[in-house]
Design an enzyme around this catalytic site. Structure first.
Site, PDB file in Angstrom:
ATOM      1  CG  HIS A   1      -1.911   0.999   1.357  1.00  0.00           C
ATOM      2  ND1 HIS A   1      -1.648   2.308   1.721  1.00  0.00           N
ATOM      3  CD2 HIS A   1      -3.247   0.935   1.147  1.00  0.00           C
ATOM      4  CE1 HIS A   1      -2.779   2.990   1.729  1.00  0.00           C
ATOM      5  NE2 HIS A   1      -3.768   2.183   1.395  1.00  0.00           N
TER       6      HIS A   1
ATOM      7  CG  ASP B   1       0.540  -2.507   5.913  1.00  0.00           C
ATOM      8  OD1 ASP B   1      -0.357  -2.598   6.779  1.00  0.00           O
ATOM      9  OD2 ASP B   1       0.385  -1.931   4.820  1.00  0.00           O
TER      10      ASP B   1
ATOM     11  CD  GLN C   1      -6.834  -4.551   4.142  1.00  0.00           C
ATOM     12  OE1 GLN C   1      -7.785  -5.240   4.515  1.00  0.00           O
ATOM     13  NE2 GLN C   1      -7.004  -3.310   3.698  1.00  0.00           N
TER      14      GLN C   1
ATOM     15  CE  LYS D   1      -7.157  -0.245   6.006  1.00  0.00           C
ATOM     16  NZ  LYS D   1      -7.858   0.376   4.898  1.00  0.00           N
TER      17      LYS D   1
ATOM     18  CB  CYS E   1      -3.506   3.341  -1.736  1.00  0.00           C
ATOM     19  SG  CYS E   1      -4.640   4.689  -1.488  1.00  0.00           S
TER      20      CYS E   1
HETATM   21  C1  PLP Z   1      -2.556  -2.662   3.584  1.00  0.00           C
HETATM   22  C2  PLP Z   1      -2.813  -1.264   4.069  1.00  0.00           C
HETATM   23  N1  PLP Z   1      -1.821  -0.587   4.651  1.00  0.00           N
HETATM   24  C3  PLP Z   1      -1.995   0.655   5.117  1.00  0.00           C
HETATM   25  C4  PLP Z   1      -3.197   1.298   5.003  1.00  0.00           C
HETATM   26  C5  PLP Z   1      -3.320   2.716   5.512  1.00  0.00           C
HETATM   27  O1  PLP Z   1      -4.097   2.787   6.624  1.00  0.00           O
HETATM   28  P1  PLP Z   1      -4.712   4.192   7.076  1.00  0.00           P
HETATM   29  O2  PLP Z   1      -5.333   4.817   5.863  1.00  0.00           O
HETATM   30  O3  PLP Z   1      -5.707   3.809   8.076  1.00  0.00           O
HETATM   31  O4  PLP Z   1      -3.634   5.031   7.594  1.00  0.00           O
HETATM   32  C6  PLP Z   1      -4.262   0.647   4.375  1.00  0.00           C
HETATM   33  C7  PLP Z   1      -5.565   1.328   4.195  1.00  0.00           C
HETATM   34  O5  PLP Z   1      -6.201   1.235   3.165  1.00  0.00           O
HETATM   35  C8  PLP Z   1      -4.065  -0.678   3.909  1.00  0.00           C
HETATM   36  O6  PLP Z   1      -5.049  -1.356   3.306  1.00  0.00           O
END
Ligand code: PLP
Length: 413
Positions: A130, A207, A210, A233, A371
């Site tokens: 992401h 990360d 998910q 999430k 993203c």
């Molecule tokens: C895999 C992953 N990492 C990071 C993020 C970023 O999280 P946040 O937008 O809550 O900061 C997301 C959010 O879509 C995500 O799906």
């Protein structure tokens, strides 16, 4: 996940009643919410924990000596303990509340850039990250001369451990990988990845924005240095995230933001810093949001993280089976053990049009690059639609998606 025979069955109809928003309609149709990978809906337990705090026991944390401050501080610190239990961290002191997942990556990037990552030092990423786990590392490339080394993934989003191991050199300082792709739903072999990183003297960050939603996470078993979660999430509120850090890794980091609460002593000439986790929580933290996140993790634990995952695995198998029957739909990602995050395209239709038509049938899906532009490039598409399922989704929701896709094909195909 534990032995299937010991997993409790989720009463999904009863669980759905705990989500007030699911009783509303969309254009007069039954709401079919398939965008939980972007943000999940909230159960009453979360809504009530936050409103209770605002109505009965709210003040700023840590600073007061009065009843309300002490009660709120206790609730905030209890939430930290809940997160530590959720991740099986060794200590609540290894849990830092941030403003979200993105904030946590930026914290590590900034702080490692002060003493640990400099000119020519290498950071390993995968093409399936992401942007929030890419752009902060680009900052270190732009500002410190760090080198980004890219790991490819298979069409299903899987990692080849030999190709991964081959990327390390004596200059590798950090690995930053998703524990689960937000597009392909593929889980990463975290423990193996961490061992290889440590064998090469590098730190590893996962990360878990998910992965944390779709199965139990044990940071001690994985043996990672950093692990990131995001509240919204996890059936919790937005505005809060988590950075887990092994205590040694946290102690090595200077602060990211300066302000109240993160100091030991401030004089006109000097400043000394508090220990983790407070060193990294400058200013008034996301008090209500952390309390809400604690409630959401308790809610998940109450349902059973494994029971939720088993229900989602059944939905995943159902939707993949039904989609395979549609010769006008292309599905991206069928990795073993994947989560019910389904990226797809429809022949002759732009993903935005797919989403717009599905929306009118009451089905909410996401469309775009999610993203994850390097992954879109790797998959050879500019964008996809994405249907993502959560604990409150049903087999009826799968059927609504399939019916909506037939309609989309008739209109656009
Ligand atoms: C895999 C992953 N990492 C990071 C993020 C970023 O999280 P946040 O937008 O809550 O900061 C997301 C959010 O879509 C995500 O799906």
């Amino acid at each position: 996940m534990s032995d299937g025979s010991q997993i409790a069955t989720l009463d999904v109809e009863a669980l759905r009643k705990e989500f007030p928003i699911l009783s509303r309609d969309a254009y007069g149709k039954r709401l079919v919410y398939l965008d939980s990978a972007a943000s999940a809906q909230k159960p009453k337990a979360v809504i009530e924990a936050m409103t209770h705090s605002m109505a009965h026991s709210y003040a700023n944390v840590h600073r007061g000596l009065h009843l309300l401050s002490n009660e709120t501080t206790a609730a905030y610190e209890e939430a930290r303990k809940t997160v530590a239990t959720f991740l099986n961290a060794k200590s609540p002191d290894e849990i830092i509340f941030t403003s979200g997942g993105t904030d946590a990556f930026n914290l590590v990037s900034y702080a490692m850039g002060v003493n640990e990552i400099g000119e020519g030092d290498e950071i390993i990423l995968s093409v399936a990250e992401h942007h929030s786990n890419i752009v902060p590392w680009h900052f270190l490339r732009e500002r410190k001369g760090a080198v980004l080394k890219w790991l490819d993934v298979s069409d299903d989003g899987e990692i080849d451990l030999d190709a991964y191991a081959a990327l390390f050199t004596s200059k590798t300082k950090l690995v930053a990988l998703s524990h689960m792709s937000n597009v392909l739903g593929a889980p990463a072999p975290a423990k193996e990845l961490a061992k290889i990183a440590h064998d090469h003297g590098a730190k590893i960050l996962f990360d878990g924005c998910q992965a944390g939603v779709h199965g139990a996470v044990d940071v001690q078993n994985i043996d990672c240095d950093f692990y990131v979660l995001t509240g919204h999430k996890l059936y919790g509120p937005s505005g809060v995230g988590v950075l887990y850090g092994k205590m040694d890794a946290l102690k090595a980091l200077p602060p990211f933001k300066g302000g109240g609460e993160m100091i030991d002593m401030v004089t006109q000439d000097a400043v000394t810093y508090n220990d983790p986790p407070h060193r990294f929580e400058a200013g008034t933290p996301p008090i209500l949001e952390a309390i809400g996140l604690g409630a959401s993790l308790n809610w998940m634990a109450g349902k059973g993280v494994d029971a939720i995952a088993a229900h989602e695995a059944r939905l995943n198998a159902h939707v993949l089976e039904e989609l395979a029957k549609l010769n006008f739909v292309r599905v991206f990602g069928r990795a073993e053990g994947k989560a019910p995050i389904i990226a797809f395209t429809v022949e002759g239709a732009h993903p935005h049009d797919i989403s717009a038509i599905l929306d009118r049938t009451g089905v909410a899906v996401r469309a775009g690059h999610h993203c994850a532009q390097p992954l879109m490039k790797r998959l050879g598409v500019p964008a996809t639609a994405r249907a993502s399922f959560a604990a409150y989704n049903t087999h009826e929701d799968v059927e609504a998606l399939i019916a909506g896709l037939h309609k989309t094909h008739q209109m656009l195909g």
